[in-house]
Write a protein that holds these residues in place. Structure first.
Motif, short mmCIF file in Angstrom:
data_model
loop_
_atom_site.label_atom_id
_atom_site.label_comp_id
_atom_site.label_asym_id
_atom_site.label_seq_id
_atom_site.Cartn_x
_atom_site.Cartn_y
_atom_site.Cartn_z
N ILE A 152 0.83 -1.22 0.00
CA ILE A 152 0.00 0.00 0.00
C ILE A 152 0.85 1.26 0.00
CG2 ILE A 152 -1.84 1.26 1.19
CD1 ILE A 152 -2.63 -1.36 2.54
N PHE A 153 1.89 1.28 0.84
CA PHE A 153 2.70 2.49 1.04
C PHE A 153 4.18 2.19 0.77
CE2 PHE A 153 -0.84 2.72 4.17
CZ PHE A 153 -1.50 3.84 3.67
N PRO A 154 4.60 1.98 -0.46
CA PRO A 154 6.01 1.72 -0.73
C PRO A 154 6.89 2.83 -0.15
CG PRO A 154 4.69 1.38 -2.71
CD PRO A 154 3.78 2.00 -1.69
N GLY A 155 8.00 2.42 0.50
CA GLY A 155 8.89 3.40 1.12
C GLY A 155 8.39 3.94 2.43
N HIS A 156 7.52 3.19 3.14
CA HIS A 156 6.88 3.67 4.37
C HIS A 156 7.84 3.86 5.53
CE1 HIS A 156 7.21 -0.52 5.72
NE2 HIS A 156 6.72 -0.87 4.53
N GLY A 157 8.94 3.11 5.59
CA GLY A 157 9.94 3.29 6.66
C GLY A 157 9.51 2.78 8.02
N ILE A 158 8.60 1.82 8.08
CA ILE A 158 8.09 1.28 9.35
C ILE A 158 8.65 -0.13 9.53
CG2 ILE A 158 6.02 0.61 10.64
CD1 ILE A 158 4.48 2.68 8.92
N GLY A 159 9.09 -0.45 10.75
CA GLY A 159 9.60 -1.77 11.06
C GLY A 159 8.62 -2.57 11.88
N ALA A 160 8.64 -3.89 11.76
CA ALA A 160 7.71 -4.74 12.50
C ALA A 160 7.92 -4.64 14.00
CB ALA A 160 7.87 -6.19 12.05
N SER A 161 9.14 -4.35 14.44
CA SER A 161 9.44 -4.27 15.86
C SER A 161 9.29 -2.86 16.43
CB SER A 161 10.87 -4.76 16.13
OG SER A 161 11.81 -3.96 15.43
N ASP A 162 8.86 -1.89 15.62
CA ASP A 162 8.66 -0.52 16.10
C ASP A 162 7.48 -0.47 17.07
OD1 ASP A 162 10.69 0.27 14.44
OD2 ASP A 162 9.39 1.18 12.92
N LEU A 163 7.66 0.22 18.19
CA LEU A 163 6.54 0.47 19.08
C LEU A 163 5.60 1.49 18.45
CD1 LEU A 163 8.04 0.74 22.69
CD2 LEU A 163 6.35 -0.92 21.89
N VAL A 164 4.31 1.21 18.48
CA VAL A 164 3.34 2.10 17.86
C VAL A 164 3.39 3.49 18.48
CG1 VAL A 164 0.85 2.53 17.64
CG2 VAL A 164 1.79 0.30 17.03
N GLN A 165 3.59 3.57 19.80
CA GLN A 165 3.61 4.88 20.46
C GLN A 165 4.78 5.75 20.01
OE1 GLN A 165 3.72 3.68 24.53
NE2 GLN A 165 5.93 3.36 24.57
N ASP A 166 5.80 5.14 19.41
CA ASP A 166 6.94 5.91 18.92
C ASP A 166 6.77 6.38 17.48
OD1 ASP A 166 8.21 5.50 21.34
OD2 ASP A 166 9.28 3.71 20.68
N LEU A 167 5.70 5.94 16.82
CA LEU A 167 5.46 6.33 15.43
C LEU A 167 4.70 7.64 15.37
CD1 LEU A 167 4.26 2.90 13.94
CD2 LEU A 167 6.55 3.89 13.80
N ALA A 168 5.02 8.47 14.38
CA ALA A 168 4.22 9.67 14.11
C ALA A 168 2.81 9.24 13.73
CB ALA A 168 4.85 10.47 12.99
N ILE A 169 1.84 10.13 13.92
CA ILE A 169 0.44 9.76 13.72
C ILE A 169 0.18 9.31 12.29
CG2 ILE A 169 -0.31 12.13 13.25
CD1 ILE A 169 -2.94 11.38 14.72
N GLY A 170 0.89 9.89 11.31
CA GLY A 170 0.71 9.47 9.93
C GLY A 170 1.12 8.02 9.73
N ARG A 171 2.22 7.61 10.34
CA ARG A 171 2.66 6.22 10.22
C ARG A 171 1.74 5.28 11.01
NH1 ARG A 171 7.86 8.72 9.52
NH2 ARG A 171 8.84 7.85 7.64
N ARG A 172 1.20 5.76 12.12
CA ARG A 172 0.22 4.94 12.84
C ARG A 172 -1.00 4.68 11.96
NH1 ARG A 172 -0.97 8.10 18.06
NH2 ARG A 172 0.67 9.55 17.49
N GLN A 173 -1.41 5.72 11.21
CA GLN A 173 -2.56 5.53 10.34
C GLN A 173 -2.23 4.54 9.22
OE1 GLN A 173 -4.67 9.11 9.45
NE2 GLN A 173 -6.47 7.88 9.11
N MET A 174 -1.00 4.57 8.73
CA MET A 174 -0.59 3.58 7.73
C MET A 174 -0.71 2.15 8.28
SD MET A 174 2.85 5.21 6.06
CE MET A 174 2.88 6.80 5.23
N VAL A 175 -0.25 1.94 9.51
CA VAL A 175 -0.32 0.62 10.13
C VAL A 175 -1.77 0.19 10.29
CG1 VAL A 175 0.20 -0.72 12.20
CG2 VAL A 175 1.90 0.88 11.30
N GLU A 176 -2.62 1.11 10.72
CA GLU A 176 -4.04 0.78 10.91
C GLU A 176 -4.68 0.35 9.58
OE1 GLU A 176 -7.64 1.02 13.50
OE2 GLU A 176 -5.67 1.76 14.06
N VAL A 177 -4.38 1.10 8.52
CA VAL A 177 -4.93 0.77 7.21
C VAL A 177 -4.41 -0.58 6.73
CG1 VAL A 177 -4.90 1.42 4.78
CG2 VAL A 177 -5.34 3.16 6.51
N ALA A 178 -3.11 -0.78 6.83
CA ALA A 178 -2.51 -2.03 6.35
C ALA A 178 -3.05 -3.23 7.13
CB ALA A 178 -0.99 -1.96 6.47
#
Length: 489
Positions: free
Chosen positions: A131-157
């Motif tokens: 969905i979001f090529p080049g998203h820069g998110i790792g599977a081991s990233d804590l959600v609370q450490d992600l910017a809200i835009g990246r959190r929304q990407m995770v929710e959508v995915a």
């Protein structure tokens, strides 16, 4: 209503009441198989309540629901998930203390075994890549450490991931509200591909251009009812706004006043981002509306928070010469006080003015809240109701009322229009120009290109630094996007 092909979902005469509030008033709705249905309406029109009915998180007081030709009785979230109904709600539902992979596991309890983390991580990252090529998110990233835009990407995915249950109906409720223009385009393109592959979609957005762009059919809601239902090609922006009970098209383009001459009014803010290696810096003067643009998560929010901290006595490469208020975009985490009333949430930035001797004056607090309820159109029968009784967009109005009702001469706005309907946006734009004309300064981070047109000057960010400094005359969407992919010199 005209639905080509088989019907996936049909709602008939659905009603829902919350006390004296009638959220849904006999709604009829059909979603066809392999159809993208746009659902629009002002805040409080009933859209989110209707989606809660479809996902089983709320039960209708009256009416019936049919899914793939079978009437649903005892409908629940578990039943909805088994049928293939997925929803990305406007208020994100991720567990902030868990990793991205662990959040995928919560959604798919069937992922078990010693290697479930690896399996869950691969599942969610593969979908993020799609969905979001080049998203820069790792599977081991804590959600609370992600910017809200990246959190929304995770929710959508996560909503699009598939294990032992299919995805037959995907509900996207303001899915691009925290995404920049590039990421939003990626999501819209993927959604169209999913619909072409047979998935049905209900797409809810206050960005009417997105709705017109990707939807096959559009339903308009107003005051808990459907008031229009037609193929998307029969609408344009003005017809949609009119059907919603909106405002005149001429108002949308109106701009109050002229561009201030830079440097001819007192300095209010001077700030240099931490990663800035060049001499570029952000400068804001009295009465200016300054835009912060660029891809989400590239330092805009960090700079706003640094300015806010400097106003409270913090140190850094920031100069602030007046009082500051912040309108948070992530209202659940940074904005509202969920245990307080609407009036208390509005008045918390103005406690000194509301105090009568030793205690807060209830009369003054009520007067302030009721004034802003009328001025900004907060939809509530009583300002003493809990803040959570409001829809997401009306909660955001409360945050605007808190800032604009205070004595702050500088207002920081962190992508504040998330989930706010088009009519309210126009009212807020007018308030911003009115307040700027009276000497207030606004620093406005936004992911919506159209909102930058309301700014006097725009700074584009990339990797935590300012990479472009644009006057209103230089501002184009192409210039902003091009600058967003450049490195600071």
């Amino acid at each position: 209503m005209i639905v080509a092909g088989p019907k996936l979902v049909e709602l008939d005469g659905v009603e829902k009441h919350f006390g004296a509030v009638r959220a849904l008033d006999g709604v009829n709705l059909i979603v066809g198989q392999g159809e993208c249905l746009g659902l629009v309406g002002h805040n409080g029109a009933g859209k989110s309540t209707l989606m809660h009915i479809l996902t089983g998180t709320a039960s209708p007081d009256r009416g019936r629901m049919t899914f793939a030709g079978e009437e649903q009785a005892g409908y629940s979230p578990g039943q909805a998930k088994r049928l293939g109904v997925r929803c990305v709600f406007q208020e994100l539902s991720l567990c902030p203390n868990l990793t991205v992979a662990e959040n995928a596991r919560v959604f798919h309890p069937g992922l078990t075994g010693l290697n479930w983390r690896r399996t869950a991580g691969a599942l969610i990252i593969d979908k993020l890549d799609a969905i979001f090529p080049g998203h820069g998110i790792g599977a081991s990233d804590l959600v609370q450490d992600l910017a809200i835009g990246r959190r929304q990407m995770v929710e959508v995915a996560r909503a699009f991931t598939v294990t032992d249950e299919p995805v037959r109906l995907i509900i996207l409720d303001e899915p691009t509200s925290s995404l920049d223009a590039h990421s939003a385009r990626q999501l819209l393109d993927f959604t169209r591909r999913a619909v072409a592959g047979g998935v049905s979609c209900i797409f809810i957005s206050h960005l009417l251009g997105e709705v017109l762009d990707i939807c096959d059919r559009i339903v308009v809601m107003r005051d808990g009812r459907t008031v229009a239902d037609a193929e998307a090609r029969t609408f344009d922006r003005d017809k949609l706004v009119a059907a919603m009970g909106g405002v005149d098209a001429q108002v949308r383009e109106a701009r109050a006043g002229t561009t201030p001459v830079r440097g001819h009014s007192p300095l209010r803010v001077r700030a240099r981002p931490r990663r800035q290696t060049s001499t570029a810096e952000l400068v804001a003067h009295e009465g200016e509306v300054i835009g912060l643009a660029g891809l989400a998560g590239h330092g805009q929010t960090d700079l706003l928070l640094a300015i806010y901290a400097a106003a409270l006595g913090g140190r850094g490469n920031v100069e602030v010469t007046a009082t500051v208020a912040l309108v948070a975009g992530d209202r659940q985490a940074d904005g509202i006080f969920p245990l307080w009333s609407i009036a208390e949430n509005i008045g918390v930035r103005s406690l000194a003015r509301l105090r009568g001797r030793l205690l807060i004056s209830r009369r003054r607090e009520d007067a302030l809240a009721n004034f802003w309820r009328g001025k900004i159109g907060i939809r509530t029968p009583d300002v003493h109701d809990n803040i959570l009784s409001l829809s997401g967009g009306n909660q955001q109005k409360v945050l605007f009322a808190r800032a604009l009702g205070s004595d702050a001469r500088i207002v920081l706005m962190d992508d504040p229009m998330r989930g706010v309907d088009v009519g309210t946006k126009l009212e807020v734009y007018g308030l911003i120009r009115e307040e700027a004309a009276s000497g207030r300064t606004f620093l406005w981070y936004t992911t919506e290109a159209d909102e930058l047109k309301h700014c006097d000057h725009v700074y584009v960010f990339r990797n935590g630094a300012i990479v472009a400094d644009l006057t209103r005359g230089e501002l184009t969407e192409e210039r902003v996007i091009q600058s967003s992919f450049e490195e600071a010199s």
